[in-house]
Design a protein around this motif. Structure first.
Motif, short mmCIF file in Angstrom:
data_model
loop_
_atom_site.label_atom_id
_atom_site.label_comp_id
_atom_site.label_asym_id
_atom_site.label_seq_id
_atom_site.Cartn_x
_atom_site.Cartn_y
_atom_site.Cartn_z
N PRO A 89 1.67 18.60 9.81
CA PRO A 89 2.26 19.64 10.68
C PRO A 89 3.50 20.30 10.06
O PRO A 89 3.83 21.43 10.42
CB PRO A 89 2.62 18.85 11.95
CG PRO A 89 1.63 17.73 11.99
CD PRO A 89 1.45 17.33 10.54
N GLN A 90 4.15 19.62 9.12
CA GLN A 90 5.32 20.22 8.46
C GLN A 90 4.91 21.34 7.49
O GLN A 90 5.77 22.08 7.01
CB GLN A 90 6.12 19.15 7.71
CG GLN A 90 6.76 18.14 8.65
CD GLN A 90 7.62 17.15 7.90
OE1 GLN A 90 7.11 16.14 7.42
NE2 GLN A 90 8.90 17.44 7.78
N LEU A 91 3.60 21.43 7.22
CA LEU A 91 3.09 22.59 6.48
C LEU A 91 2.40 23.55 7.45
O LEU A 91 1.68 24.46 7.04
CB LEU A 91 2.10 22.15 5.39
CG LEU A 91 2.67 21.21 4.31
CD1 LEU A 91 1.59 20.89 3.27
CD2 LEU A 91 3.89 21.83 3.63
N GLY A 96 16.88 11.94 8.19
CA GLY A 96 16.92 13.39 8.12
C GLY A 96 15.49 13.87 8.09
O GLY A 96 14.56 13.06 8.08
N CYS A 97 15.29 15.18 8.11
CA CYS A 97 13.92 15.71 8.18
C CYS A 97 13.86 17.01 7.40
O CYS A 97 14.72 17.87 7.57
CB CYS A 97 13.54 15.94 9.65
SG CYS A 97 11.86 16.55 9.84
N LEU A 98 12.84 17.15 6.57
CA LEU A 98 12.69 18.37 5.78
C LEU A 98 12.48 19.60 6.66
O LEU A 98 12.73 20.71 6.22
CB LEU A 98 11.51 18.23 4.81
CG LEU A 98 11.67 17.12 3.74
CD1 LEU A 98 10.36 16.96 2.96
CD2 LEU A 98 12.82 17.42 2.81
N SER A 99 12.07 19.39 7.90
CA SER A 99 11.87 20.51 8.83
C SER A 99 13.12 20.79 9.67
O SER A 99 13.12 21.73 10.47
CB SER A 99 10.69 20.22 9.76
OG SER A 99 9.49 20.13 9.01
N GLN A 155 7.09 5.46 10.75
CA GLN A 155 7.31 5.84 12.16
C GLN A 155 7.78 7.29 12.28
O GLN A 155 7.37 8.02 13.19
CB GLN A 155 8.31 4.89 12.81
CG GLN A 155 7.74 3.48 13.01
CD GLN A 155 8.79 2.50 13.49
OE1 GLN A 155 9.16 2.51 14.66
NE2 GLN A 155 9.27 1.64 12.60
N HIS A 156 8.65 7.72 11.36
CA HIS A 156 9.13 9.10 11.36
C HIS A 156 7.96 10.08 11.15
O HIS A 156 7.82 11.07 11.89
CB HIS A 156 10.20 9.27 10.26
CG HIS A 156 10.74 10.66 10.11
ND1 HIS A 156 12.06 10.98 10.33
CD2 HIS A 156 10.14 11.82 9.75
CE1 HIS A 156 12.24 12.28 10.12
NE2 HIS A 156 11.09 12.81 9.76
N GLU A 157 7.13 9.78 10.15
CA GLU A 157 6.02 10.71 9.84
C GLU A 157 4.95 10.66 10.93
O GLU A 157 4.38 11.70 11.29
CB GLU A 157 5.41 10.37 8.48
CG GLU A 157 6.38 10.43 7.30
CD GLU A 157 7.23 11.68 7.25
OE1 GLU A 157 6.78 12.74 7.71
OE2 GLU A 157 8.37 11.59 6.76
N ASP A 175 5.46 10.21 14.04
CA ASP A 175 5.98 11.05 15.14
C ASP A 175 5.61 12.51 14.93
O ASP A 175 5.31 13.22 15.89
CB ASP A 175 7.50 10.92 15.24
CG ASP A 175 7.95 9.77 16.14
OD1 ASP A 175 7.09 9.17 16.83
OD2 ASP A 175 9.16 9.49 16.17
N HIS A 176 5.65 12.98 13.67
CA HIS A 176 5.31 14.38 13.40
C HIS A 176 3.87 14.70 13.83
O HIS A 176 3.55 15.86 14.11
CB HIS A 176 5.46 14.70 11.91
CG HIS A 176 6.87 15.01 11.50
ND1 HIS A 176 7.62 16.01 12.10
CD2 HIS A 176 7.67 14.48 10.54
CE1 HIS A 176 8.82 16.06 11.51
NE2 HIS A 176 8.88 15.14 10.57
N LEU A 177 2.99 13.70 13.84
CA LEU A 177 1.60 13.94 14.24
C LEU A 177 1.47 14.05 15.76
O LEU A 177 0.40 14.38 16.27
CB LEU A 177 0.69 12.82 13.72
CG LEU A 177 0.73 12.59 12.20
CD1 LEU A 177 -0.24 11.49 11.81
CD2 LEU A 177 0.41 13.88 11.44
N VAL A 237 14.81 11.09 4.20
CA VAL A 237 14.51 12.45 4.61
C VAL A 237 13.01 12.66 4.55
O VAL A 237 12.40 12.53 3.50
CB VAL A 237 15.23 13.49 3.72
CG1 VAL A 237 14.90 14.88 4.17
CG2 VAL A 237 16.73 13.26 3.76
N GLY A 238 12.43 12.96 5.68
CA GLY A 238 10.99 13.18 5.71
C GLY A 238 10.64 14.19 6.76
O GLY A 238 9.47 14.35 7.07
NI NI Z 1 10.48 14.82 9.36
#
Ligand code: NI
Length: 181
Positions: free
Chosen positions: A53-55, A99-102, A141-143, A145-147, A180-181
């Motif tokens: 989803p970050q793309l 942190g988050c790249l988005s 867990q961070h990634e 969550d993005h889903l 950071v992800g």
């Molecule tokens: Ni992220």
């Protein structure tokens, strides 16, 4: 392989649940190219994890670096998770910086399960099951969550720890790095 643009907070893909990938589709060249591009994009952006989803893509797909202090992220192993499910393992929540790249340039303290059991497919469509703990558990867990349309800000219990990265390094946690992800 190519570096693709990373979407930022405000893009609807970051707030929508992603659709599972059909197992048969993993044989398609365009999907394998996407996975390679996700790894390249993550490394180029200086991250240790990236979710489709970050793309801006509606797919349950995660890549991350198996962080090894002896290796650079480019040298370290990378793991690909397709359609992951997480099962929290018992234990008190652990707080650490993320942190988050988005959500560029921000850091915050986020509670996570100390360990999770991961059920997923790998990029060849084989079932993988393993326990991820510590830093790896946090990244997963961070990634994950993005889903599900969730970002680390949603998980923070106290927004007073939110800081820009330069100020964070200067005043809050000199010398350390946030995931950071
Ligand atoms: Ni992220």
């Amino acid at each position: 392989m190519a570096v693709r643009p990373i979407v930022r907070l405000g893009h609807p893909a970051l707030r929508a649940p992603a659709s599972p990938v059909l197992k048969e589709r993993l044989g398609d060249e365009d999907l394998q190219t996407l996975i390679d591009d996700m790894i390249e994009t993550m490394l180029a952006a200086g991250g240790v994890g990236l979710a489709a989803p970050q793309l801006g893509l509606d797919r349950q797909l995660i890549v991350y670096v198996v962080v090894d202090p002896e290796k650079t992220p480019a040298q370290a192993d990378k793991r690909v998770l397709v359609n992951p499910m997480l099962e929290p393992l018992p234990g008190e929540p652990v707080y650490d910086w993320e942190g988050c790249l988005s959500i560029p340039d921000l850091r915050g303290l986020v509670p996570r399960h100390p360990a999770v059991k991961v059920h997923a497919l790998d990029r060849e469509g084989r079932l993988v099951e393993f326990a991820a703990e510590g830093y790896e558990g946090r990244i997963v867990q961070h990634e994950f969550d993005h889903l599900n349309g969730v970002v680390f800000l949603d998980r923070m219990r106290d927004l007073r720890s939110l800081a820009f990265s330069a100020e964070w390094e200067e005043f809050m946690i000199e010398g350390e790095k946030a995931q950071v992800g």
